[in-house]
Enzyme design. Structure first.
Site, short mmCIF file in Angstrom:
data_model
loop_
_atom_site.label_atom_id
_atom_site.label_comp_id
_atom_site.label_asym_id
_atom_site.label_seq_id
_atom_site.Cartn_x
_atom_site.Cartn_y
_atom_site.Cartn_z
N GLU A 92 0.87 -1.17 0.00
CA GLU A 92 0.00 0.00 0.00
C GLU A 92 0.92 1.22 0.00
OE1 GLU A 92 -2.75 0.31 3.29
OE2 GLU A 92 -3.45 2.25 2.55
N ARG A 129 5.49 -12.82 9.65
CA ARG A 129 6.04 -11.48 9.48
C ARG A 129 7.43 -11.44 10.06
NH1 ARG A 129 2.19 -7.48 8.71
NH2 ARG A 129 3.48 -5.69 9.18
N LYS A 173 4.49 0.71 9.28
CA LYS A 173 4.55 1.98 8.56
C LYS A 173 3.90 3.10 9.37
CE LYS A 173 3.25 0.14 4.68
NZ LYS A 173 2.49 0.00 3.45
P1 ATP Z 1 2.66 -2.05 7.79
O1 ATP Z 1 1.94 -2.54 8.99
O2 ATP Z 1 4.08 -1.76 8.05
O3 ATP Z 1 1.94 -0.95 7.07
P2 ATP Z 1 1.53 -3.72 5.86
O4 ATP Z 1 1.47 -5.21 5.86
O5 ATP Z 1 0.28 -2.99 6.10
O6 ATP Z 1 2.68 -3.30 6.83
P3 ATP Z 1 1.70 -3.42 3.04
O7 ATP Z 1 2.18 -2.28 2.24
O8 ATP Z 1 0.28 -3.75 3.00
O9 ATP Z 1 2.17 -3.16 4.53
O10 ATP Z 1 2.58 -4.71 2.75
C1 ATP Z 1 2.97 -5.17 1.48
C2 ATP Z 1 3.40 -6.60 1.63
O11 ATP Z 1 4.50 -6.70 2.52
C3 ATP Z 1 2.28 -7.44 2.22
O12 ATP Z 1 2.18 -8.64 1.47
C4 ATP Z 1 2.72 -7.69 3.62
O13 ATP Z 1 2.24 -8.91 4.08
C5 ATP Z 1 4.25 -7.65 3.51
N1 ATP Z 1 4.84 -7.25 4.80
C6 ATP Z 1 4.61 -6.13 5.50
N2 ATP Z 1 5.27 -6.13 6.66
C7 ATP Z 1 5.97 -7.29 6.70
C8 ATP Z 1 6.85 -7.90 7.65
N3 ATP Z 1 7.16 -7.30 8.80
N4 ATP Z 1 7.38 -9.11 7.35
C9 ATP Z 1 7.08 -9.71 6.18
N5 ATP Z 1 6.25 -9.21 5.26
C10 ATP Z 1 5.70 -8.01 5.50
MG MG Z 2 -1.42 -2.77 4.96
#
Ligand code: ATP
Ligand code: MG
Length: 553
Positions: A37, A262, A272
Site C-alpha cells: 500500500e 512477518r 509503517k
Molecule cells: P505495515 O503494517 O508496516 O503498514 P503492511 O502489511 O500494512 O505493513 P503493506 O504495504 O500492505 O504493509 O505490505 C505489502 C506486503 O508486505 C504485504 O504482502 C505484507 O504482508 C508484507 N509485509 C509487510 N510487513 C511485513 C513484515 N514485517 N514481514 C514480512 N512481510 C511483510
Molecule cells: Mg497494509
C-alpha cells in the site's frame, strides 16, 4: 549475487510450489506479486516479502508483479509510490508488470454488481457503530441487519446511486451476504465498499466509493492470474473470505493464498504507521534517516542490496512468528563490508603530533594496499609528513592497565608507516594536552624495529594533506529489544542514537570518494559517504555499523 550470500535453504513455500509444478497445477507456471500500500516507505519487513515473492518467481522462471494496493487514498501518495519503485529496484528486483488496484476499479465495481445480482451482497444503512454492535463477539454470534433482506432490484439501484454520488459519506455500505453466525468474524457479512468523497492520486474524483481490502486483493490477484498469493500470517483468518469471493464470481483464475510469518526484528519497529509517526513528529530526520529500518534509510546508512537479500535468506520463511536479533542483520552488512569495502584512515577527534626529527620540508608518499586480504582492490597513496594527527583517545598521559597505544616515553606504530616515540607533552594554560612532540625511527617502514617490541598500532592522517569531514555515528534507534511492548514506543528511543562529530580529518585519498561509497575506517567502523549532505568542501560520512557488535551482552 555476491559470494557472501548464503546457500538457498529449503522452506515450506518452496516445497509447496515444487509440488504444484510437479502436479502441473497452473500449467506449471508461477506468478507472484508484491502488493504494497503506498502509504509510507518500505521497511526491512517488506524486504522479506519482496525477496520471497520476486525470489520464488525467479527460481521457477515465473513472473512477479508490483501491484500498488491503492484503495485508501487519504494516506497514499505518488511520493510513496516512487519510493517503493526505487527501493524494489535497488534491492535488485525487476517486476514483470506494474499494476495498481485502482486499474481495476471499474472491473471490481462490475464484480460487486454481479454479487448483488446473485443475491450475495446487499446495501446496508447501518452506521459504523451499529455494524460493530451487530457483529457479535468471539463467543456470541452476530445479528442480521434489517437491510439484509432487501430485494436485489433495490440493492442494485442503491449501489448505482452510491456510485453516482447520491448519498453522503458513510450513509450506506455494500456488504457480502455470508453468515452472521460464522465462528470467523471476517465472514460475518464483511463490508465490500464504502462511500468516501476523497481525491485519489490516480483516479482523481472519478470515484466516491472505494472497495475494501478483502474484496480488492483476491480479485486483483485473480485478474493478474497470480498462482501463489503470499502474504503474512495475520491474513490467515481472511483466507476463507478470499476464497468465498473468488468462488462466488467467475474470475480468470483462483489463486492460492499462502501465509508466512512477518519479520519481527529486535531494537526496531516495522510498522509503517509508527515509522510515519517517527517522521512526522521529527524524532528522526525523514524516512531515509540512516537509523530508520526503511530500505531508504538503510541505503543511506551504507547497507548494500546484497546484504539485505542475504539477511532475508538467512532468516528463512516459516509459519511461526519469532523475533530476529538485530545482530543477524548487522552481521550481514558487517561481513559484506569486511570483505568488500576498501580501507581508509579517519581521525575522529584529532590530536596534533609533531615529529621533531623529520625534515621540515620533506613529504613522502606511502603506497598502501586498500584491503589487507584483497590485492585486487589495489593500492592508494598516503602522504606522510612532519605533522600528523592521531586520535585523542590513542594517547594517555596516565595509561589504564593494558593500554597498548601511545604513552609518554612509549613507542607505537603508525598504521602502514613508521614507529614513533613520544618525547614531550605540550599543554595549554588550562592543562589540556594540545600537542605531542615525538621522534620517528626511519628504519621501521615495513620493518620491525631493531632490538625491541612495539605492540600498539594506531591510525593517523597527515595534518596538511588530510581533509575536513563530518562523521555521523549512528546507533540503534531504540534501546530496548521490543519497543512495541512499551506503553509508548517513543519512550524507548535511544537518546544516543546519533552523535555528530564535525571536526574529523580523513586521509587525502578520500577526496575522490563519491556519494554512497563505502569504507572501513581502520579501527573505527564502516562508513559511507552521505548521499544528501556530503560535498567536495565538506565530506560527510555515515556510520553503517561498528566493527564489532557493541550491544552483545
Ligand atoms: P505495515 O503494517 O508496516 O503498514 P503492511 O502489511 O500494512 O505493513 P503493506 O504495504 O500492505 O504493509 O505490505 C505489502 C506486503 O508486505 C504485504 O504482502 C505484507 O504482508 C508484507 N509485509 C509487510 N510487513 C511485513 C513484515 N514485517 N514481514 C514480512 N512481510 C511483510
Ligand atoms: Mg497494509
Amino acid at each position: 549475487m555476491s559470494s557472501t550470500e548464503t546457500q538457498l535453504s529449503s522452506n515450506f513455500i518452496r516445497h509447496l510450489i515444487t509440488k504444484d509444478i510437479s502436479n502441473n497445477k497452473n500449467n506449471g507456471k508461477v506468478i507472484t506479486r508484491f502488493p504494497p500500500e503506498p502509504n509510507g516507505y518500505l521497511h526491512i519487513g517488506h524486504a522479506k516479502s519482496i525477496c520471497l515473492n520476486f525470489g520464488m518467481a525467479a527460481e521457477y522462471n515465473g513472473d512477479c508483479n508490483l501491484r500498488f494496493d491503492d484503495t485508501n487514498p487519504e494516506k497514499e501518495s505518488i511520493e510513496f509510490m516512487e519510493s517503493i519503485e526505487r527501493d524494489v529496484q535497488w534491492l535488485g528486483f525487476k517486476w514483470a508488470n506494474k499494476y495498481h488496484a485502482s486499474d481495476y476499479f471499474e472491473q471490481l465495481y462490475d464484480y460487486a454488481v454481479q454479487l448483488i445480482r446473485d443475491g450475495n451482497a446487499y446495501v446496508d444503512s447501518l452506521n459504523a457503530e451499529q455494524i460493530r454492535e451487530y457483529r457479535g463477539t468471539l463467543t456470541e454470534p452476530g445479528k442480521e441487519s434489517p437491510d439484509r433482506s432487501r430485494s436485489i432490484e433495490d440493492n442494485l439501484a442503491l449501489f448505482a446511486g452510491m456510485r453516482n454520488g447520491e448519498y453522503a459519506d458513510g450513509q450506506f455500505v455494500l456488504r457480502a451476504k455470508i453468515d452472521m453466525a460464522s465462528p470467523n468474524i471476517n465472514m460475518r457479512d464483511p463490508a465490500l465498499y464504502r462511500i468516501k468523497r476523497i481525491h485519489h492520486q490516480r483516479t482523481g474524483s472519478d470515484w466516491c466509493l472505494y472497495p475494501m481490502y478483502d474484496f480488492t486483493h483476491c480479485l486483483s490477484d485473480a485478474i493478474e492470474n497470480i498462482t501463489h498469493s503470499l502474504c503474512t500470517l495475520e491474513f490467515e483468518a481472511h483466507r476463507p473470505l478470499y476464497d468465498w469471493v473468488l468462488d462466488k464470481l467467475q474470475t480468470p483464475s483462483h489463486p492460492q493464498q499462502i501465509e508466512f510469518a512477518r519479520l519481527q526484528l529486535e531494537y526496531t519497529i516495522v510498522s509503517k504507521r509508527k515509522l510515519a509517526q517517527l517522521v512526522n513528529e521529527n524524532h528522526v530526520n525523514g524516512w531515509d534517516d540512516p537509523r530508520m529500518p526503511t530500505i531508504a534509510g538503510m541505503r543511506r546508512a551504507g547497507y548494500t542490496p546484497s546484504s539485505i537479500r542475504d539477511f532475508c535468506e538467512r532468516i528463512g520463511i516459516t509459519k511461526k512468528d519469532s523475533w530476529i536479533e538485530m545482530a543477524v542483520l548487522e552481521n550481514c552488512i558487517r561481513e559484506d563490508l569486511n570483505e568488500n569495502a576498501p580501507r581508509a584512515m579517519a581521525v575522529l577527534k584529532p590530536l596534533r603530533l609533531v615529529i621533531e626529527n623529520y625534515p621540515d620540508d620533506q613529504a613522502e608518499i606511502l603506497e598502501v594496499s586498500n584491503h589487507p586480504q584483497k590485492p585486487e582492490l589495489g593500492n592508494r597513496k598516503i602522504p606522510f609528513s612532519k605533522v600528523i594527527l592521531i586520535e585523542q583517545d590513542d594517547f594517555a598521559e596516565i595509561p589504564p592497565p593494558k593500554f597498548k597505544r601511545l604513552i609518554a616515553g612509549g613507542e607505537v606504530r603508525l598504521r602502514s608507516s613508521y614507529v614513533i616515540k613520544c618525547n614531550e607533552i605540550i599543554k595549554d594554560e588550562a592543562g589540556n594536552i594540545i600537542e605531542l612532540r615525538c621522534s620517528y625511527d626511519p628504519d621501521t617502514l615495513g620493518k620491525k624495529p631493531e632490538g625491541r617490541k612495539v605492540k600498539g598500532v594506531i591510525h593517523w592522517v597527515s595534518e596538511q594533506q588530510s581533509l575536513p569531514a563530518e562523521l555521523r555515528l549512528y546507533d540503534r534507534l531504540f534501546n530496548v529489544a521490543n519497543p512495541d511492548s512499551e506503553e509508548n514506543f517513543l519512550d524507548a528511543i535511544n537518546p544516543d542514537s546519533l552523535e555528530i562529530l564535525t571536526d574529523c580529518r580523513v586521509e587525502a585519498s578520500l577526496a575522490e570518494a563519491s556519494s554512497g561509497d563505502r569504507f572501513q575506517f581502520e579501527r573505527t567502523g564502516y562508513f559511507c559517504v552521505d548521499s544528501v549532505d556530503s560535498t567536495a568542501k565538506k565530506l560527510v560520512f555515515n556510520r553503517t555499523v561498528t566493527l564489532r557488535d557493541t550491544w552483545a551482552k
